[in-house]
Enzyme design. Sequence first.
Site, mmCIF file in Angstrom:
data_model
loop_
_atom_site.group_PDB
_atom_site.id
_atom_site.type_symbol
_atom_site.label_atom_id
_atom_site.label_comp_id
_atom_site.label_asym_id
_atom_site.label_seq_id
_atom_site.Cartn_x
_atom_site.Cartn_y
_atom_site.Cartn_z
ATOM 1 N N CYS A 151 39.355 49.343 37.825
ATOM 2 C CA CYS A 151 39.867 49.186 36.460
ATOM 3 C C CYS A 151 38.896 48.401 35.597
ATOM 4 O O CYS A 151 38.332 48.905 34.634
ATOM 5 C CB CYS A 151 41.200 48.444 36.501
ATOM 6 S SG CYS A 151 42.296 49.144 37.690
HETATM 7 N N1 SAJ Z 1 37.442 38.629 38.988
HETATM 8 C C1 SAJ Z 1 36.542 37.587 38.807
HETATM 9 N N2 SAJ Z 1 36.943 36.476 38.125
HETATM 10 C C2 SAJ Z 1 38.214 36.366 37.627
HETATM 11 C C3 SAJ Z 1 39.114 37.450 37.810
HETATM 12 C C4 SAJ Z 1 38.712 38.563 38.500
HETATM 13 O O1 SAJ Z 1 35.393 37.661 39.256
HETATM 14 O O2 SAJ Z 1 38.532 35.334 37.038
HETATM 15 C C5 SAJ Z 1 37.002 39.830 39.703
HETATM 16 C C6 SAJ Z 1 37.866 40.128 40.909
HETATM 17 O O3 SAJ Z 1 37.347 39.468 42.034
HETATM 18 C C7 SAJ Z 1 37.716 41.637 41.031
HETATM 19 C C8 SAJ Z 1 37.575 42.076 39.595
HETATM 20 O O4 SAJ Z 1 37.180 40.929 38.838
HETATM 21 O O5 SAJ Z 1 36.552 41.971 41.732
HETATM 22 C C9 SAJ Z 1 38.866 42.648 39.007
HETATM 23 O O6 SAJ Z 1 39.923 41.731 39.277
HETATM 24 P P1 SAJ Z 1 41.347 41.996 38.580
HETATM 25 O O7 SAJ Z 1 42.389 41.248 39.316
HETATM 26 O O8 SAJ Z 1 41.281 41.762 37.126
HETATM 27 O O9 SAJ Z 1 41.449 43.557 38.711
HETATM 28 P P2 SAJ Z 1 42.409 44.593 39.444
HETATM 29 O O10 SAJ Z 1 41.725 45.865 39.180
HETATM 30 O O11 SAJ Z 1 42.807 44.265 40.821
HETATM 31 O O12 SAJ Z 1 43.785 44.495 38.665
HETATM 32 C C10 SAJ Z 1 43.739 44.631 37.331
HETATM 33 C C11 SAJ Z 1 44.971 43.939 36.835
HETATM 34 N N3 SAJ Z 1 44.747 42.496 37.068
HETATM 35 C C12 SAJ Z 1 45.320 41.493 36.461
HETATM 36 O O13 SAJ Z 1 45.890 41.647 35.396
HETATM 37 C C13 SAJ Z 1 45.290 40.152 37.122
HETATM 38 C C14 SAJ Z 1 45.096 44.374 35.444
HETATM 39 O O14 SAJ Z 1 43.905 44.069 34.739
HETATM 40 C C15 SAJ Z 1 45.397 45.832 35.405
HETATM 41 O O15 SAJ Z 1 46.812 45.959 35.313
HETATM 42 C C16 SAJ Z 1 44.920 46.584 36.626
HETATM 43 O O16 SAJ Z 1 43.706 46.021 37.011
HETATM 44 C C17 SAJ Z 1 44.752 48.037 36.227
HETATM 45 O O17 SAJ Z 1 45.219 48.862 37.021
HETATM 46 O O18 SAJ Z 1 44.222 48.289 35.174
#
Ligand code: SAJ
Length: 449
Positions: A286
């Site tokens: 995503c």
């Molecule tokens: N990450 C970081 N630093 C942060 C947060 C995340 O490095 O502070 C990294 C994570 O390790 C990961 C990537 O970014 O590799 C994405 O993490 P994520 O939790 O934002 O992404 P997804 O794809 O697991 O889930 C997200 C959802 N996450 C949250 O809202 C917390 C949301 O953005 C969407 O609902 C979902 O993708 C989607 O399906 O679009």
Amino acid sequence: MAEGISFHKLMVRQVVEELKEKIHNRTARVGVVGLGYVGLPFAVEKAKVGFHVTGIEQNPRRARMINAGENYIADVKDEELRELVAGGRLRAEEGFDAVGALDVIVICVPTPLDKNLAPDLRYVVNVTREIARRLRRGQLISLESTTYPGTTEEVMLPILEESGLKAEQDFFLCHSPERVDPGNKRYTTRNTSKVVGGVGPASLEAATAFYTQTIEHLVPVSSARAAELVKVFENTFRAVNIALVNELALLCDKMGLSVWEVLDAAFTKPFGIMPFYPGPGVGGHCIPIDPHYLEWKAREYNFTTRFIGLAGEVNRRMPEFVREKVRRALNEMGLAPSRAQVLLLGMAYKKDLADHRGSPAVHVAELLLEDGVELLYHDPYIDHIEISGRSFQSVALTAELLRDVDLVVITTDHSGIDYPWLVEHAGKILDTRNATRGVAHREGKVVLL
Ligand code: SAJ
């Protein structure tokens, strides 16, 4: 003329009311196209409240597993799936033959990028064509896949109307973006507020009737395009803020400051800030992808979304930065990468998941292999993985192994790892997630990103 219009409106009203009646008494037959981390939890929720749900899943293994009551999505409870399948509430088919008999069809297929970071809508288009061939009056079609504003109205609507049926009178079409945070135990499909936008008022009315059956808080917006933009904005918000703290990590490295100390202190501010943390890069299907759907569409308006492009650049640079930190750590031990054994701790793109799609840990592994490192990995969720054409098995995490390897790189901060034990037995650790935060006596042994 006035007479004709009111007859037409009457007809539409009747079609909408019939569909809403089926939805309210749960006799509406629901189809979910794509039984992945979005589609399967959604299908289970709909089946749990009494709808008969048909999953349309192109992967034969997944279809077979569903029909055998076997679960493959961590956010779905095995027992719930088994009961729903055994009770005939949920089944899977590989083809689209069932479409004609369905009343509501929800599309949850991937929307990847091609190698030029341009939207690849092949799955959405193929599915829409299959549905158009079988479309009939009174059906509601909902696209949940994350995509650029305009996909529902400019791509799907014309394909569906090739059937000769017209939206807003014969069938209804909406966009309701998925909001699934894989692994999140607090926010589920049911209690996460959901945005919905129709190609017209009748579509919004039908979609609202459908989604309120299983979603506690619905957020109607004025159009499908608005709903599409809401979702890509949400993920752009995350990509940009993650890039901001990643860029800070790069600067702190130059300045000899700890980005973790600075951020921890900054996040004590009780208002006007939100925690994000640097890492080895941004994975998943995503955050690295969806913002580029918006960037691509904006060009049509001769508009450059600079934040999105910059955020992608910074985030994609982080694996290279980890490679540089590994070289420095090995260098301090007098070791050339080509003569070092390095253990990567975590292959998943984020903690407590088995998903390694687009995982930064995999990018880091590829770079270390290029440097000639002898690479090992341990991930409690991923027992084997292919990297740069080579197969790797997850090695057992033992005190002996930790004594043998030259460097441990924590690339995913899985909760189940005993970090004090790890720090006690490992020789040197590069911690890209600050997973060893709070572990006593880590100074001197743990290098942070
Ligand atoms: N990450 C970081 N630093 C942060 C947060 C995340 O490095 O502070 C990294 C994570 O390790 C990961 C990537 O970014 O590799 C994405 O993490 P994520 O939790 O934002 O992404 P997804 O794809 O697991 O889930 C997200 C959802 N996450 C949250 O809202 C917390 C949301 O953005 C969407 O609902 C979902 O993708 C989607 O399906 O679009």
